[in-house]
Scaffold this motif. Structure first.
Motif, PDB file in Angstrom:
ATOM      1  N   ARG A 172       0.836  -1.207   0.000  1.00  0.00           N
ATOM      2  CA  ARG A 172       0.000   0.000   0.000  1.00  0.00           C
ATOM      3  C   ARG A 172       0.869   1.255   0.000  1.00  0.00           C
ATOM      4  NH1 ARG A 172      -4.424  -1.942   4.610  1.00  0.00           N
ATOM      5  NH2 ARG A 172      -5.191  -3.760   3.455  1.00  0.00           N
ATOM      6  N   ILE A 173       2.020   1.147  -0.595  1.00  0.00           N
ATOM      7  CA  ILE A 173       2.986   2.242  -0.611  1.00  0.00           C
ATOM      8  C   ILE A 173       2.415   3.420  -1.405  1.00  0.00           C
ATOM      9  CG2 ILE A 173       5.319   2.914  -1.289  1.00  0.00           C
ATOM     10  CD1 ILE A 173       5.995  -0.153  -1.101  1.00  0.00           C
ATOM     11  N   ALA A 174       2.389   4.597  -0.770  1.00  0.00           N
ATOM     12  CA  ALA A 174       1.753   5.761  -1.388  1.00  0.00           C
ATOM     13  C   ALA A 174       2.757   6.714  -2.025  1.00  0.00           C
ATOM     14  CB  ALA A 174       0.919   6.510  -0.352  1.00  0.00           C
ATOM     15  N   SER A 175       3.995   6.699  -1.552  1.00  0.00           N
ATOM     16  CA  SER A 175       4.997   7.618  -2.100  1.00  0.00           C
ATOM     17  C   SER A 175       6.392   7.057  -1.881  1.00  0.00           C
ATOM     18  CB  SER A 175       4.879   8.999  -1.446  1.00  0.00           C
ATOM     19  OG  SER A 175       5.165   8.912  -0.057  1.00  0.00           O
ATOM     20  N   LEU A 176       7.330   7.580  -2.660  1.00  0.00           N
ATOM     21  CA  LEU A 176       8.740   7.208  -2.529  1.00  0.00           C
ATOM     22  C   LEU A 176       9.512   8.483  -2.215  1.00  0.00           C
ATOM     23  CD1 LEU A 176       9.008   4.839  -5.639  1.00  0.00           C
ATOM     24  CD2 LEU A 176       8.660   4.183  -3.248  1.00  0.00           C
ATOM     25  N   GLN A 177      10.028   8.572  -1.000  1.00  0.00           N
ATOM     26  CA  GLN A 177      10.624   9.813  -0.529  1.00  0.00           C
ATOM     27  C   GLN A 177      12.055  10.015  -1.036  1.00  0.00           C
ATOM     28  OE1 GLN A 177       9.850   7.147   1.258  1.00  0.00           O
ATOM     29  NE2 GLN A 177      11.198   6.827   3.025  1.00  0.00           N
ATOM     30  N   LYS A 178      12.473  11.249  -0.998  1.00  0.00           N
ATOM     31  CA  LYS A 178      13.825  11.626  -1.376  1.00  0.00           C
ATOM     32  C   LYS A 178      14.839  10.874  -0.513  1.00  0.00           C
ATOM     33  CE  LYS A 178      16.899  15.651  -1.680  1.00  0.00           C
ATOM     34  NZ  LYS A 178      17.008  17.125  -1.486  1.00  0.00           N
ATOM     35  N   GLY A 179      15.858  10.334  -1.146  1.00  0.00           N
ATOM     36  CA  GLY A 179      16.923   9.657  -0.413  1.00  0.00           C
ATOM     37  C   GLY A 179      16.682   8.192  -0.125  1.00  0.00           C
ATOM     38  N   LEU A 180      15.477   7.686  -0.423  1.00  0.00           N
ATOM     39  CA  LEU A 180      15.148   6.300  -0.085  1.00  0.00           C
ATOM     40  C   LEU A 180      16.146   5.314  -0.679  1.00  0.00           C
ATOM     41  CD1 LEU A 180      13.247   4.127   1.075  1.00  0.00           C
ATOM     42  CD2 LEU A 180      11.897   4.301  -1.033  1.00  0.00           C
ATOM     43  N   PHE A 181      16.527   5.531  -1.944  1.00  0.00           N
ATOM     44  CA  PHE A 181      17.399   4.585  -2.638  1.00  0.00           C
ATOM     45  C   PHE A 181      18.854   5.061  -2.727  1.00  0.00           C
ATOM     46  CE2 PHE A 181      13.137   3.686  -4.377  1.00  0.00           C
ATOM     47  CZ  PHE A 181      13.066   2.316  -4.176  1.00  0.00           C
ATOM     48  N   ASP A 182      19.218   6.064  -1.956  1.00  0.00           N
ATOM     49  CA  ASP A 182      20.563   6.636  -2.082  1.00  0.00           C
ATOM     50  C   ASP A 182      21.670   5.644  -1.740  1.00  0.00           C
ATOM     51  OD1 ASP A 182      19.483   8.968  -2.912  1.00  0.00           O
ATOM     52  OD2 ASP A 182      20.187  10.205  -1.237  1.00  0.00           O
ATOM     53  N   THR A 183      21.381   4.651  -0.903  1.00  0.00           N
ATOM     54  CA  THR A 183      22.400   3.657  -0.541  1.00  0.00           C
ATOM     55  C   THR A 183      22.142   2.320  -1.236  1.00  0.00           C
ATOM     56  OG1 THR A 183      21.117   3.072   1.437  1.00  0.00           O
ATOM     57  CG2 THR A 183      22.880   4.700   1.697  1.00  0.00           C
ATOM     58  N   ALA A 184      21.355   2.361  -2.315  1.00  0.00           N
ATOM     59  CA  ALA A 184      20.986   1.122  -3.020  1.00  0.00           C
ATOM     60  C   ALA A 184      21.474   1.138  -4.458  1.00  0.00           C
ATOM     61  CB  ALA A 184      19.474   0.935  -2.971  1.00  0.00           C
ATOM     62  N   SER A 185      22.647   1.688  -4.682  1.00  0.00           N
ATOM     63  CA  SER A 185      23.140   1.851  -6.050  1.00  0.00           C
ATOM     64  C   SER A 185      23.465   0.530  -6.743  1.00  0.00           C
ATOM     65  CB  SER A 185      24.380   2.750  -6.059  1.00  0.00           C
ATOM     66  OG  SER A 185      25.404   2.195  -5.256  1.00  0.00           O
ATOM     67  N   SER A 186      23.535  -0.563  -5.989  1.00  0.00           N
ATOM     68  CA  SER A 186      23.820  -1.865  -6.597  1.00  0.00           C
ATOM     69  C   SER A 186      22.582  -2.509  -7.218  1.00  0.00           C
ATOM     70  CB  SER A 186      24.403  -2.818  -5.549  1.00  0.00           C
ATOM     71  OG  SER A 186      23.492  -3.001  -4.473  1.00  0.00           O
ATOM     72  N   LEU A 187      21.396  -1.982  -6.928  1.00  0.00           N
ATOM     73  CA  LEU A 187      20.154  -2.596  -7.400  1.00  0.00           C
ATOM     74  C   LEU A 187      20.102  -2.693  -8.925  1.00  0.00           C
ATOM     75  CD1 LEU A 187      17.351  -1.152  -5.090  1.00  0.00           C
ATOM     76  CD2 LEU A 187      17.932  -3.556  -5.418  1.00  0.00           C
ATOM     77  N   GLN A 188      19.608  -3.851  -9.392  1.00  0.00           N
ATOM     78  CA  GLN A 188      19.407  -4.070 -10.823  1.00  0.00           C
ATOM     79  C   GLN A 188      17.938  -4.281 -11.174  1.00  0.00           C
ATOM     80  OE1 GLN A 188      21.943  -7.280 -12.124  1.00  0.00           O
ATOM     81  NE2 GLN A 188      23.819  -6.224 -11.551  1.00  0.00           N
ATOM     82  N   ILE A 189      17.174  -4.810 -10.219  1.00  0.00           N
ATOM     83  CA  ILE A 189      15.744  -5.056 -10.438  1.00  0.00           C
ATOM     84  C   ILE A 189      14.959  -4.462  -9.274  1.00  0.00           C
ATOM     85  CG2 ILE A 189      13.944  -6.811 -10.668  1.00  0.00           C
ATOM     86  CD1 ILE A 189      16.067  -8.666 -11.875  1.00  0.00           C
ATOM     87  N   VAL A 190      13.975  -3.614  -9.599  1.00  0.00           N
ATOM     88  CA  VAL A 190      13.121  -2.991  -8.588  1.00  0.00           C
ATOM     89  C   VAL A 190      11.666  -3.206  -8.995  1.00  0.00           C
ATOM     90  CG1 VAL A 190      12.492  -0.870  -7.381  1.00  0.00           C
ATOM     91  CG2 VAL A 190      14.867  -1.237  -8.104  1.00  0.00           C
TER      92      VAL A 190
END
Length: 318
Positions: free
Chosen positions: A252-270
């Motif tokens: 039920r995620i309503a928003s994605l805030q600033k900085g949420l993925f800043d430490t997830a630079s290795s991600l390939q699939i979201v």
């Protein structure tokens, strides 16, 4: 029939096994007795099967096995005794099966796992304890195990059994789907650092303290699919520097805030489909340099901010 290697007796109506039935099958390597109506195993029934590597007894009516039942199966590698009526397994049942690496026990009415129960199964690399009604796990239940994959799907765990997991130094895949873990709370304990794959799908989860993931420096796959999360907390990816796949669809995620993925630079699939996402914090995807696939369909997005995906130079599927 001393040369027989594989015997299929599955999908019949066998209710019992006469003593001595397998005495001449000294070369047998695989025995399939699944999907019958066997309710008991006589002591010594498998004594001649020194070469047996696979034994399938799933989908029968078995309620117990003694310490002698599997005693002679020194070559056994895989045993399937799932979907029977076991409430307990003798603590010495697999004492001599030193090569055993897969034990399938799911679908039995066991509501706890005593530490001694599988204590002699130290060589197991895959342990399936799904759908057994397990409500708790003793702290030392898996001590000495070499389990690499532990499946606890469909039990009644209300909290992550951190103390039981702390002694599982070889586990790489942990499946906790469809339990009752509605909150991931932090009380000084977190998931072990050596886990590569963690799935927590279908728990009705509503809240996460990101500190439970803070030590997961080896994690590559994290799935929170089909829960009830209204948001993803800041710091969620702070300790998961090797994470490649993140799944949080059907929440039920309503928003994605600033900085949420800043430490997830290795991600390939979201994967974030089937949520209620309507807004994006400024530059929330700016550090996702390596993403190949991102799914955002079935949300509430009315406008895509300019340059939202500007740094995803490797993006192939959106």
């Amino acid at each position: 029939m001393t040369s027989l290697l594989t015997l299929y007796l599955n999908y019949n109506s066998i209710t019992s096994l006469p003593a001595g039935l397998f005495d001449d099958l000294t070369s047998l390597q695989a025995l399939y007795l699944d999907s019958n109506q066997i309710s008991a195993l006589p002591d010594g029934i498998f004594d001649s099967l020194k070469q047996l590597t696979v034994l399938s007894l799933q989908y029968n009516q078995l309620t117990s096995v003694s310490a002698r039942t599997f005693k002679s199966l020194s070559s056994l590698i895989q045993i399937y005794i799932n979907n029977n009526k076991f409430s307990c397994i003798d603590g010495l049942a697999f004492e001599n099966s030193l090569k055993l690496n897969l034990v399938s026990l799911n679908g039995n009415p066991m509501n706890c796992v005593p530490a001694v129960q599988y204590g002699e199964c130290a060589s197991c690399t895959y342990l399936d304890l799904s759908r057994q009604g397990i409500k708790n796990l003793d702290a030392n239940v898996f001590k000495g195990f070499n389990v690499e994959r532990l499946d606890l799907t469909g039990n009644e765990l209300a909290a992550v059994p951190y103390s039981a997991l702390s002694s599982m130094e070889y586990v790489q895949t942990l499946v906790l789907d469809k339990n009752r873990i509605t909150r991931l709370s932090y009380d000084g304990m977190s998931f072990p650092s050596w886990i590569y794959t963690l799935t927590l799908d279908g728990n009705g989860m509503v809240e996460i303290d990101p500190r439970v993931f803070s030590s997961m420096t080896s994690l590559q796959y994290l799935s929170l699919y089909n829960n009830s999360l209204p948001s993803l907390p800041d710091g969620l990816f702070a300790g998961t520097k090797q994470l490649l796949t993140f799944r949080a669809s059907s929440n039920r995620i309503a928003s994605l805030q600033k900085g949420l993925f800043d430490t997830a630079s290795s991600l390939q699939i979201v994967e974030l489909m089937d949520n209620k996402i309507a807004s994006f914090g400024e530059g929330c995807f700016d550090k996702l340099y390596n993403v190949l696939m991102m799914s955002l369909q079935h949300n509430s997005i009315s406008m895509v901010p300019p340059a939202l995906f500007k740094n995803m130079t490797n993006l192939k599927y959106l």
